[in-house]
Design a protein around this motif. Structure first.
Motif, mmCIF file in Angstrom:
data_model
loop_
_atom_site.group_PDB
_atom_site.id
_atom_site.type_symbol
_atom_site.label_atom_id
_atom_site.label_comp_id
_atom_site.label_asym_id
_atom_site.label_seq_id
_atom_site.Cartn_x
_atom_site.Cartn_y
_atom_site.Cartn_z
ATOM 1 N N ASN A 219 0.805 -1.219 0.000
ATOM 2 C CA ASN A 219 0.000 0.000 0.000
ATOM 3 C C ASN A 219 0.841 1.274 0.000
ATOM 4 N N SER A 220 2.138 1.173 0.295
ATOM 5 C CA SER A 220 3.006 2.349 0.184
ATOM 6 C C SER A 220 3.098 2.785 -1.275
ATOM 7 N N VAL A 221 3.194 1.819 -2.188
ATOM 8 C CA VAL A 221 3.224 2.145 -3.619
ATOM 9 C C VAL A 221 1.882 2.722 -4.049
ATOM 10 N N LEU A 222 0.793 2.116 -3.598
ATOM 11 C CA LEU A 222 -0.538 2.607 -3.938
ATOM 12 C C LEU A 222 -0.732 4.051 -3.470
ATOM 13 N N ASN A 223 -0.326 4.358 -2.240
ATOM 14 C CA ASN A 223 -0.505 5.712 -1.716
ATOM 15 C C ASN A 223 0.244 6.741 -2.558
ATOM 16 N N ARG A 224 1.451 6.390 -3.015
ATOM 17 C CA ARG A 224 2.210 7.333 -3.836
ATOM 18 C C ARG A 224 1.565 7.507 -5.201
ATOM 19 N N MET A 225 1.014 6.431 -5.756
ATOM 20 C CA MET A 225 0.337 6.534 -7.059
ATOM 21 C C MET A 225 -0.937 7.369 -6.939
ATOM 22 N N LEU A 226 -1.638 7.230 -5.830
ATOM 23 C CA LEU A 226 -2.825 8.051 -5.594
ATOM 24 C C LEU A 226 -2.447 9.521 -5.478
ATOM 25 N N ALA A 227 -1.339 9.794 -4.774
ATOM 26 C CA ALA A 227 -0.906 11.177 -4.585
ATOM 27 C C ALA A 227 -0.500 11.830 -5.903
ATOM 28 N N ARG A 228 0.026 11.028 -6.850
ATOM 29 C CA ARG A 228 0.430 11.558 -8.154
ATOM 30 C C ARG A 228 -0.710 11.512 -9.167
ATOM 31 N N ASP A 229 -1.904 11.078 -8.764
ATOM 32 C CA ASP A 229 -3.076 10.949 -9.647
ATOM 33 C C ASP A 229 -2.851 9.961 -10.781
ATOM 34 N N VAL A 230 -1.978 8.969 -10.545
ATOM 35 C CA VAL A 230 -1.799 7.909 -11.535
ATOM 36 C C VAL A 230 -3.034 7.018 -11.559
ATOM 37 N N VAL A 231 -3.619 6.796 -10.391
ATOM 38 C CA VAL A 231 -4.908 6.115 -10.268
ATOM 39 C C VAL A 231 -5.794 6.933 -9.332
ATOM 40 N N LYS A 232 -7.085 6.669 -9.372
ATOM 41 C CA LYS A 232 -8.041 7.357 -8.511
ATOM 42 C C LYS A 232 -8.538 6.393 -7.437
ATOM 43 N N ALA A 233 -8.822 6.932 -6.267
ATOM 44 C CA ALA A 233 -9.271 6.104 -5.147
ATOM 45 C C ALA A 233 -10.544 5.339 -5.484
ATOM 46 N N ASP A 234 -11.427 5.912 -6.301
ATOM 47 C CA ASP A 234 -12.695 5.235 -6.603
ATOM 48 C C ASP A 234 -12.542 4.117 -7.634
ATOM 49 N N GLN A 235 -11.301 3.903 -8.129
ATOM 50 C CA GLN A 235 -11.068 2.799 -9.065
ATOM 51 C C GLN A 235 -10.742 1.494 -8.350
ATOM 52 N N LEU A 236 -10.491 1.566 -7.038
ATOM 53 C CA LEU A 236 -10.002 0.413 -6.292
ATOM 54 C C LEU A 236 -10.774 0.208 -4.999
ATOM 55 N N VAL A 237 -10.884 -1.040 -4.604
ATOM 56 C CA VAL A 237 -11.506 -1.406 -3.323
ATOM 57 C C VAL A 237 -10.568 -2.378 -2.615
ATOM 58 N N SER A 238 -10.243 -2.104 -1.354
ATOM 59 C CA SER A 238 -9.381 -2.994 -0.579
ATOM 60 C C SER A 238 -10.238 -4.011 0.176
ATOM 61 N N ILE A 239 -9.868 -5.295 0.062
ATOM 62 C CA ILE A 239 -10.629 -6.335 0.766
ATOM 63 C C ILE A 239 -9.793 -7.046 1.821
ATOM 64 N N TYR A 240 -8.491 -6.702 1.918
ATOM 65 C CA TYR A 240 -7.650 -7.298 2.962
ATOM 66 C C TYR A 240 -6.458 -6.385 3.216
ATOM 67 N N LYS A 241 -6.096 -6.235 4.487
ATOM 68 C CA LYS A 241 -4.928 -5.448 4.883
ATOM 69 C C LYS A 241 -4.162 -6.211 5.948
ATOM 70 N N SER A 242 -2.876 -6.415 5.726
ATOM 71 C CA SER A 242 -2.039 -7.201 6.638
ATOM 72 C C SER A 242 -1.540 -6.348 7.798
ATOM 73 N N GLU A 243 -0.789 -6.978 8.672
ATOM 74 C CA GLU A 243 -0.027 -6.235 9.661
ATOM 75 C C GLU A 243 1.153 -5.554 8.959
ATOM 76 N N THR A 244 1.891 -4.722 9.685
ATOM 77 C CA THR A 244 2.938 -3.896 9.093
ATOM 78 C C THR A 244 4.240 -4.671 8.880
ATOM 79 N N PHE A 245 4.847 -4.453 7.712
ATOM 80 C CA PHE A 245 6.143 -5.041 7.373
ATOM 81 C C PHE A 245 7.182 -3.933 7.219
ATOM 82 N N PRO A 246 8.473 -4.253 7.359
ATOM 83 C CA PRO A 246 9.507 -3.251 7.056
ATOM 84 C C PRO A 246 9.475 -2.915 5.578
#
Length: 318
Positions: A219-246
């Motif tokens: 999701n770090s990559v996704l957040n940066r792509m959202l910030a650059r308007d490469v994709v829009k938040a309404d194009q994607l739906v998250s159905i699972y989120k893990s615990e934090t990794f390095p």
């Protein structure tokens, strides 16, 4: 995290192939037990190149990140007194091979590729991005789909395609493979069809454009792509989120001279992020990435090595 790892290890005992214990390739030594290759004690085996080659982990558009890293690389030149070249890599495997072959001196290896780079390429990671307080770092693996895909929960992926990135990626393959098996009793080629996009950017764009019904991504990559308007938040739906990794680990190849390795570390930890392209790009992550902090491969990557163990990863470098 301990509960998840225990579940992964338990499932591995029944469904995953035998794995290789983490160890360095025979060309490297680890006399101090820190799990990374020692710097050669024989000066004749050390290198001091006039031009340092730097590579960031593979991304969909390397040109974007050449500009993002330009200010830091100028700082690296000033601190080391060396020429510096940005090397765009196309895959994790190519990045590891470049360092193993002596063509790459400094790199950021993705989370899952870090242990392989350490074992097979003599990679010595020493830094990671974190928030200004130094305590918040890392990212989560998410499984995403697009609105109207018919997938509302993880179990709905059964019988469909799931996009991974590459087999060396933690969030793009290893962690979701283990989690799907341990938590949902779902296995690739039995319950769903795995496909490989090559990069997180490709997987995210593939889902946004409805080329893939679902994908596991960082999701770090996704957040940066959202910030650059490469994709829009309404194009994607998250159905699972893990615990934090390095997150991405930064370091050097083992056989640079000790003095040069010290200067490279100095460059990372003395870089002024204020007003930089690096800050502009990475502060959009959650948590924001605003500075470099010291890391220990032995400690910070323990959970990743456990996931490797649970999913049958081999460190055979042949």
């Amino acid at each position: 995290m301990k509960k998840i790892i225990a579940a992964l290890a338990l499932s591995a005992a029944f469904v995953f192939p035998a794995y290789a214990e983490f160890k360095l390739d025979s060309r490297y030594q680890d006399a101090d037990g820190d799990m990374i290759a020692d710097i050669p004690t024989d000066a004749a085996q050390q290198i001091d190149p006039e031009t340092l080659v730097f590579a960031y982990t593979p991304v969909e558009d390397p040109a974007v990140y050449a500009e993002v890293w330009a200010g830091f690389l100028d700082h690296l030149k000033d601190v080391t007194g060396k020429g510096v070249q940005f090397f765009p890599v196309q895959s994790n495997a190519a990045q590891i091979e470049a360092m193993r072959a002596g063509r790459l001196h400094i790199a950021g290896f993705n989370t899952g590729g870090n242990p392989l780079a350490v074992a097979c390429a003599g990679f010595r990671p020493f830094a990671m991005m974190a928030a200004n307080d130094g305590d918040a770092f890392g990212y989560e693996m998410e499984i995403v789909t697009y609105p109207g895909s018919g997938i509302e929960k993880v179990e709905d992926i059964k019988g469909k395609k799931l996009a991974f990135t590459s087999e060396t990626s933690n969030s793009g393959f290893k962690a979701p493979s283990a989690i799907l098996q341990a938590e949902f009793n779902m296995a690739a080629n039995t319950d769903f069809e795995p496909v490989f996009s090559g990069k997180h950017d490709n997987s995210i764009l593939g889902v946004a454009n409805k080329d893939y019904p679902a994908a596991s991504i960082a999701n770090s990559v996704l957040n940066r792509m959202l910030a650059r308007d490469v994709v829009k938040a309404d194009q994607l739906v998250s159905i699972y989120k893990s615990e934090t990794f390095p997150t991405t680990g930064y370091g050097v190849v083992y056989n640079l001279t000790p003095e040069l390795q010290d200067k490279i570390q100095e460059a990372f930890f003395s870089f002024d992020w204020e007003g930089s392209k690096l800050l502009e790009e990475f502060q959009t992550s959650e948590p924001p990435q605003e500075k470099f902090i010291p890391i220990s491969f032995k400690d910070h990557w323990s959970v990743i090595r456990q996931i490797d163990e649970a999913t049958g990863v081999s460190y055979d470098c042949q």
